[in-house]
Design an enzyme around this catalytic site. Sequence first.
Site, short mmCIF file in Angstrom:
data_model
loop_
_atom_site.label_atom_id
_atom_site.label_comp_id
_atom_site.label_asym_id
_atom_site.label_seq_id
_atom_site.Cartn_x
_atom_site.Cartn_y
_atom_site.Cartn_z
N GLU A 16 28.54 86.95 -1.81
CA GLU A 16 29.91 87.39 -1.54
C GLU A 16 30.49 86.55 -0.42
OE1 GLU A 16 30.86 91.63 -1.62
OE2 GLU A 16 31.80 91.39 0.34
N TYR A 48 38.96 90.86 -0.94
CA TYR A 48 40.42 90.94 -0.96
C TYR A 48 40.80 91.99 0.06
CZ TYR A 48 44.84 92.10 -3.55
OH TYR A 48 46.13 92.34 -3.97
N ALA A 50 42.62 94.82 1.42
CA ALA A 50 43.49 95.81 0.79
C ALA A 50 44.89 95.78 1.39
CB ALA A 50 42.89 97.20 0.94
N GLN A 174 26.90 99.15 -1.42
CA GLN A 174 27.18 98.85 -0.02
C GLN A 174 25.87 98.41 0.64
OE1 GLN A 174 29.79 101.47 2.71
NE2 GLN A 174 27.75 102.26 2.95
P1 FAD Z 1 36.30 105.27 -4.89
O1 FAD Z 1 35.32 105.06 -5.96
O2 FAD Z 1 37.68 105.69 -5.30
O3 FAD Z 1 35.68 106.37 -3.89
C1 FAD Z 1 36.29 106.70 -2.66
C2 FAD Z 1 35.90 108.14 -2.29
O4 FAD Z 1 36.54 109.04 -3.20
C3 FAD Z 1 34.41 108.42 -2.41
O5 FAD Z 1 34.08 109.32 -1.39
C4 FAD Z 1 34.25 109.06 -3.78
O6 FAD Z 1 33.15 109.94 -3.86
C5 FAD Z 1 35.57 109.81 -3.91
N1 FAD Z 1 36.04 109.88 -5.32
C6 FAD Z 1 36.00 108.88 -6.24
N2 FAD Z 1 36.54 109.31 -7.39
C7 FAD Z 1 36.94 110.59 -7.19
C8 FAD Z 1 37.56 111.56 -8.01
N3 FAD Z 1 37.90 111.27 -9.28
N4 FAD Z 1 37.84 112.77 -7.48
C9 FAD Z 1 37.50 113.07 -6.18
N5 FAD Z 1 36.89 112.19 -5.37
C10 FAD Z 1 36.62 110.95 -5.86
N6 FAD Z 1 37.35 96.95 0.41
C11 FAD Z 1 38.41 96.09 0.41
O7 FAD Z 1 39.48 96.46 0.92
N7 FAD Z 1 38.31 94.83 -0.12
C12 FAD Z 1 37.18 94.38 -0.70
O8 FAD Z 1 37.13 93.23 -1.17
C13 FAD Z 1 36.03 95.25 -0.74
N8 FAD Z 1 34.86 94.87 -1.34
C14 FAD Z 1 33.82 95.76 -1.43
C15 FAD Z 1 32.65 95.38 -2.12
C16 FAD Z 1 31.58 96.26 -2.23
C17 FAD Z 1 30.34 95.84 -3.00
C18 FAD Z 1 31.66 97.56 -1.62
C19 FAD Z 1 30.49 98.51 -1.69
C20 FAD Z 1 32.82 97.94 -0.94
C21 FAD Z 1 33.91 97.07 -0.84
N9 FAD Z 1 35.10 97.43 -0.20
C22 FAD Z 1 36.17 96.56 -0.16
C23 FAD Z 1 35.20 98.71 0.52
C24 FAD Z 1 35.80 99.85 -0.35
O9 FAD Z 1 37.14 99.55 -0.65
C25 FAD Z 1 35.70 101.14 0.48
O10 FAD Z 1 34.35 101.52 0.62
C26 FAD Z 1 36.57 102.29 0.02
O11 FAD Z 1 36.58 103.29 1.05
C27 FAD Z 1 36.08 102.99 -1.25
O12 FAD Z 1 36.28 102.20 -2.34
P2 FAD Z 1 35.69 102.64 -3.78
O13 FAD Z 1 36.17 101.65 -4.75
O14 FAD Z 1 34.24 102.91 -3.69
O15 FAD Z 1 36.50 104.03 -3.95
#
Ligand code: FAD
Length: 287
Positions: A16, A48, A50, A174
């Site tokens: 990454e 990226y 956000a 993560q």
């Molecule tokens: P989600 O999957 O939407 O989850 C967020 C929270 O909501 C979790 O607590 C989950 O349990 C809960 N949730 C999910 N779906 C639901 C539902 N349907 N109903 C109720 N609760 C729900 N951030 C950036 O800004 N840019 C990046 O490039 C970036 N790269 C990353 C790469 C990796 C490999 C990882 C692990 C993280 C990265 N992040 C990045 C960080 C990420 O954006 C944050 O961790 C963010 O807080 C959560 O993103 P997510 O896509 O996991 O969210």
Amino acid sequence: MKTTEIFKKHTVLSFEVFPPKRTGAVDTIYSTLEELQKLHPDFISVTYGAGGNENCKATLEIAAAVKNNYHIESVAHLPCIGLSKEDVLSQIRHFKEAGIENILALRGDIPKDGEMSGDFRYAGELIAFIRERCSFNVIAACYPEGHTESETIAADIRNLKTKVDAGADQLITQLFFDNDYFYRFRERCSLAGIHVPIQAGIMPVVNKKQIERMVSLCGVHLPRKFTAMMERYEHNPEAMRDAGIAYAADQIIDLTAQGVDGIHLYTMNNPYIAAKIYEAVHRVLAA
Ligand code: FAD
């Protein structure tokens, strides 16, 4: 190529990188990519920031270069927080035009003021939106120790299952420093009916400040072995770097021995560290 295909052949190793934050420093990323290319990664993903328009341009530019100039499969991250459906459509059109076939679909962190804007509340909604409209390979994030907003790991895994059902083909974790959390998480995923490849995200730690920031952001557990290393070498940057590389290599060897689908190395744009880890683990990964 869709990165999910690669898991059928061997244990995947990916890197990454992030777009350099300093204006005018974008060129430095190309020398980093040149060095990383020598390590034959299965793919390189590009983060990226956000909500940031400039970052999204940089992500596109770098992810396109990974694919078209360095001939390595590329993954573009796409956090949807603050984006409208039109923004996402425009973004994925650009990715497609650049030949990018893989998207890491994310929500992004909620801003400090707690205000959520845009058309998407969760990554699952973005995944479903992309799936309905085009044929990208979609990757999602996952959290072996639970996401910071989740009250329980069980709730987090239920939400993860929703993302997989929405169309995520592959998962990347993560960072974590205690492999046991990963093994328990993998088991829970399997019991929850999540059967897509799960890549372990490994971050080599090279200074104490970096890790303190990470821990405050992600709340990951630091095992005794790890904190002892940080305390002992915090004032000796070279020893700390070498110890951090050895710790990450040790994690990777254990994960590989226990049948991990793949390793995703958070390189921090540091090709020296990536090369040292590659040297230590590439035969193990290939065996
Ligand atoms: P989600 O999957 O939407 O989850 C967020 C929270 O909501 C979790 O607590 C989950 O349990 C809960 N949730 C999910 N779906 C639901 C539902 N349907 N109903 C109720 N609760 C729900 N951030 C950036 O800004 N840019 C990046 O490039 C970036 N790269 C990353 C790469 C990796 C490999 C990882 C692990 C993280 C990265 N992040 C990045 C960080 C990420 O954006 C944050 O961790 C963010 O807080 C959560 O993103 P997510 O896509 O996991 O969210």
